[in-house]
Write a protein that holds these residues in place. Structure first.
Motif, short mmCIF file in Angstrom:
data_model
loop_
_atom_site.label_atom_id
_atom_site.label_comp_id
_atom_site.label_asym_id
_atom_site.label_seq_id
_atom_site.Cartn_x
_atom_site.Cartn_y
_atom_site.Cartn_z
N ARG A 217 12.57 -9.70 -0.07
CA ARG A 217 11.72 -10.34 0.94
C ARG A 217 10.51 -11.00 0.28
NH1 ARG A 217 7.38 -8.76 -0.13
NH2 ARG A 217 6.17 -6.94 0.50
N LYS B 258 6.61 -12.25 1.19
CA LYS B 258 5.56 -12.04 2.19
C LYS B 258 5.33 -13.35 2.93
CE LYS B 258 2.18 -8.42 1.22
NZ LYS B 258 2.71 -7.58 2.26
N LYS C 251 -3.54 -9.44 3.81
CA LYS C 251 -3.67 -8.55 2.65
C LYS C 251 -4.86 -8.97 1.79
CE LYS C 251 -1.21 -5.84 -0.58
NZ LYS C 251 0.04 -5.19 -0.82
N LYS D 183 -8.42 -7.05 0.90
CA LYS D 183 -8.90 -6.83 -0.48
C LYS D 183 -10.16 -7.64 -0.77
CE LYS D 183 -4.45 -5.86 -2.69
NZ LYS D 183 -4.62 -5.08 -3.90
N ASP E 272 3.01 -7.77 -4.79
CA ASP E 272 4.16 -7.68 -3.90
C ASP E 272 4.32 -8.89 -2.99
OD1 ASP E 272 2.03 -7.19 -2.27
OD2 ASP E 272 3.03 -5.61 -1.11
N ARG F 67 14.04 -4.36 -2.60
CA ARG F 67 14.35 -2.95 -2.32
C ARG F 67 15.75 -2.65 -2.81
NH1 ARG F 67 11.25 -3.23 3.22
NH2 ARG F 67 9.23 -2.99 2.21
N GLN G 66 5.03 3.39 -10.30
CA GLN G 66 4.49 4.48 -9.47
C GLN G 66 5.64 5.26 -8.88
OE1 GLN G 66 1.77 1.92 -7.21
NE2 GLN G 66 0.30 3.60 -7.37
N SER H 176 1.38 9.76 3.92
CA SER H 176 2.20 9.44 5.10
C SER H 176 3.57 10.12 5.05
CB SER H 176 2.43 7.92 5.18
OG SER H 176 3.10 7.48 4.00
N TYR I 119 5.72 8.85 2.67
CA TYR I 119 6.47 7.77 2.03
C TYR I 119 6.95 8.16 0.63
CZ TYR I 119 7.35 3.19 -0.11
OH TYR I 119 7.91 2.13 -0.76
N HIS J 214 8.38 2.85 -7.47
CA HIS J 214 7.95 1.44 -7.53
C HIS J 214 7.82 0.96 -8.97
CE1 HIS J 214 5.86 1.17 -3.33
NE2 HIS J 214 7.07 1.71 -3.26
N GLN K 67 11.19 -1.75 -5.29
CA GLN K 67 11.11 -0.40 -4.71
C GLN K 67 12.51 0.20 -4.77
OE1 GLN K 67 9.66 -1.17 -0.71
NE2 GLN K 67 7.57 -1.54 -1.42
N TRP L 251 13.64 6.01 6.62
CA TRP L 251 12.31 6.52 7.02
C TRP L 251 11.28 5.39 6.93
CZ3 TRP L 251 7.42 6.67 5.21
CH2 TRP L 251 6.52 7.51 5.88
N HIS M 222 7.46 1.80 9.29
CA HIS M 222 6.85 0.47 9.23
C HIS M 222 6.91 -0.18 10.62
CE1 HIS M 222 6.48 -3.79 8.17
NE2 HIS M 222 5.75 -3.37 7.17
N LYS N 251 4.46 1.50 12.95
CA LYS N 251 3.09 1.10 12.61
C LYS N 251 2.78 -0.25 13.23
CE LYS N 251 1.75 2.70 8.13
NZ LYS N 251 1.93 2.30 6.74
P1 0O2 Z 1 5.38 -4.58 3.32
O1 0O2 Z 1 5.49 -4.95 4.75
O2 0O2 Z 1 6.50 -3.79 2.81
O3 0O2 Z 1 5.06 -5.77 2.46
P2 0O2 Z 1 -2.10 -2.49 -3.55
O4 0O2 Z 1 -1.26 -3.76 -3.59
O5 0O2 Z 1 -1.66 -1.47 -4.57
O6 0O2 Z 1 -3.56 -2.78 -3.61
P3 0O2 Z 1 -0.58 -1.63 -1.39
O7 0O2 Z 1 0.17 -2.91 -1.22
O8 0O2 Z 1 -0.85 -0.86 -0.12
O9 0O2 Z 1 -1.92 -1.88 -2.12
O10 0O2 Z 1 0.20 -0.75 -2.47
P4 0O2 Z 1 1.15 0.45 -2.23
O11 0O2 Z 1 0.48 1.53 -1.51
O12 0O2 Z 1 1.73 0.74 -3.57
O13 0O2 Z 1 2.27 -0.13 -1.25
C1 0O2 Z 1 3.12 -1.14 -1.68
C2 0O2 Z 1 4.28 -1.22 -0.72
O14 0O2 Z 1 4.94 0.06 -0.67
C3 0O2 Z 1 3.92 -1.52 0.72
O15 0O2 Z 1 3.78 -2.90 0.91
C4 0O2 Z 1 5.13 -0.96 1.45
O16 0O2 Z 1 6.26 -1.81 1.32
C5 0O2 Z 1 5.40 0.30 0.64
N1 0O2 Z 1 4.64 1.44 1.20
C6 0O2 Z 1 3.63 2.09 0.62
N2 0O2 Z 1 3.19 3.09 1.40
C7 0O2 Z 1 3.96 3.08 2.51
C8 0O2 Z 1 4.01 3.89 3.69
O17 0O2 Z 1 3.23 4.83 3.89
N3 0O2 Z 1 4.95 3.54 4.62
C9 0O2 Z 1 5.83 2.52 4.44
N4 0O2 Z 1 6.72 2.26 5.39
N5 0O2 Z 1 5.80 1.74 3.33
C10 0O2 Z 1 4.89 2.01 2.39
P5 0O2 Z 1 3.01 -3.45 2.19
O18 0O2 Z 1 2.41 -4.76 1.82
O19 0O2 Z 1 2.04 -2.40 2.71
O20 0O2 Z 1 4.09 -3.62 3.30
#
Ligand code: 0O2
Length: 264
Positions: free
Chosen positions: A44, A46, A54, A58, A72, A77, A119, A128, A130, A134, A147, A156, A161, A164
């Motif tokens: 995907r 963004k 985002k 930041k 990202d 995935r 990570q 959460s 999760y 990564h 991921q 999950w 997501h 949320k």
């Molecule tokens: P989406 O919709 O998938 O794009 P950072 O970039 O490190 O400053 P970020 O992006 O929050 O901050 O980093 P983090 O926490 O490593 O998360 C990266 C991605 O991991 C997220 O992208 C999600 O895809 C996934 N992720 C992390 N934590 C969670 C969680 O608690 N629940 C779910 N469902 N996914 C999670 P995005 O941009 O948040 O979302």
């Protein structure tokens, strides 16, 4: 700044390239091991709107430099069947990082990719609940996030997501608690499935060794060496489930078969 579609186009090409590399490896796993660890690969990009949000979070400007700095903007995935497949796939991707070194010790050849960050949210799940492994990867000068997760982790994460999103980003406390406990149930399921997979794996190895062993005994019988095959049969009766002992008598039996009679 480039129009959005043009800005993200090279990322799209990059994701397809890496997806093809993974699919090829998955096919090789299937051919060589009779088992393909990757269930699905989803890519995907963004959207412009979510990238704006985002960057706002930041406290960064919506400009090309900051957009390209996001790890990202492009995401992949890789969904695996079993937990044990995850480090295997991560290891495979990391092996693409290797440079070739020439006799003088200098790097040469094309650097396939570079792992910028890693990570492991499986070893240390997020608050959460999760879980995923990564990898932030740079390839062709562009960053993207891979991921790697199991089917249960993916189910999950996509459900959480979606919820949320429904609640405008902030989940009520009771739902957060429920989701955390569901994530733990998912983890228990993954571990139980992994145990079954271990049994199947051992079963398969054992079957292969037994096939070779039986072939050796048959060849010994057919070539007037039954006194040897009978000894191996008696030894087999006493080794029980000991896979190493089975391996070692199978090797001995194979070595006892005159070379000209053994055909692979
Ligand atoms: P989406 O919709 O998938 O794009 P950072 O970039 O490190 O400053 P970020 O992006 O929050 O901050 O980093 P983090 O926490 O490593 O998360 C990266 C991605 O991991 C997220 O992208 C999600 O895809 C996934 N992720 C992390 N934590 C969670 C969680 O608690 N629940 C779910 N469902 N996914 C999670 P995005 O941009 O948040 O979302």
């Amino acid at each position: 700044m480039l129009p959005w579609n043009e800005l993200v186009k090279p990322y799209d090409i990059l994701l397809s390239e890496v997806k093809t590399m993974l699919e090829k490896s998955n096919n090789i796993f299937q051919r060589q091991l009779g088992y393909a660890p990757i269930e699905t690969i989803k890519c995907r990009l963004k959207t412009e709107e979510s990238t704006r949000k985002k960057l706002e979070r930041k406290e960064l400007q919506f400009e090309e430099g900051s957009i390209r700095g996001l790890t990202d903007l492009a995401g992949m995935r890789v969904v695996c069947k079993f937990i044990d497949d995850i480090p295997e796939i991560a290891g495979l991707v990391k092996s693409w990082e290797k440079f070739k070194i020439n006799n003088e010790g200098s790097r040469f050849g094309i650097e396939q990719l570079e792992i910028v960050d890693e990570q492991n949210f499986i070893a240390s799940p997020k608050e959460s609940g999760y879980r995923s492994h990564h990898l932030v990867i740079r390839k062709n000068g562009l960053l993207f996030e891979m991921q790697i997760r199991t089917i249960a982790m993916d189910f999950w994460a996509s459900t959480e997501h979606m919820l949320k999103y429904k609640y405008g980003g902030d989940l009520p406390a009771d739902i957060r608690v429920k989701l955390r406990s569901i994530a733990d149930i998912g983890s228990t399921l993954d571990l139980a499935m992994n145990d079954i997979r271990q049994d199947v794996k051992i079963g398969t190895v054992k079957e292969r060794i037994l096939d070779e062993f039986n072939k050796a005994l048959r060849l010994l019988d057919e070539n007037g060496l039954s006194f040897k095959s009978d000894k191996y049969r008696s030894r087999l009766d006493v080794i029980g489930d000991d896979l190493n002992a089975l391996k070692s008598i199978a090797t001995e039996a194979k070595e006892d078969v005159p070379r000209q009679f053994w055909q692979d």
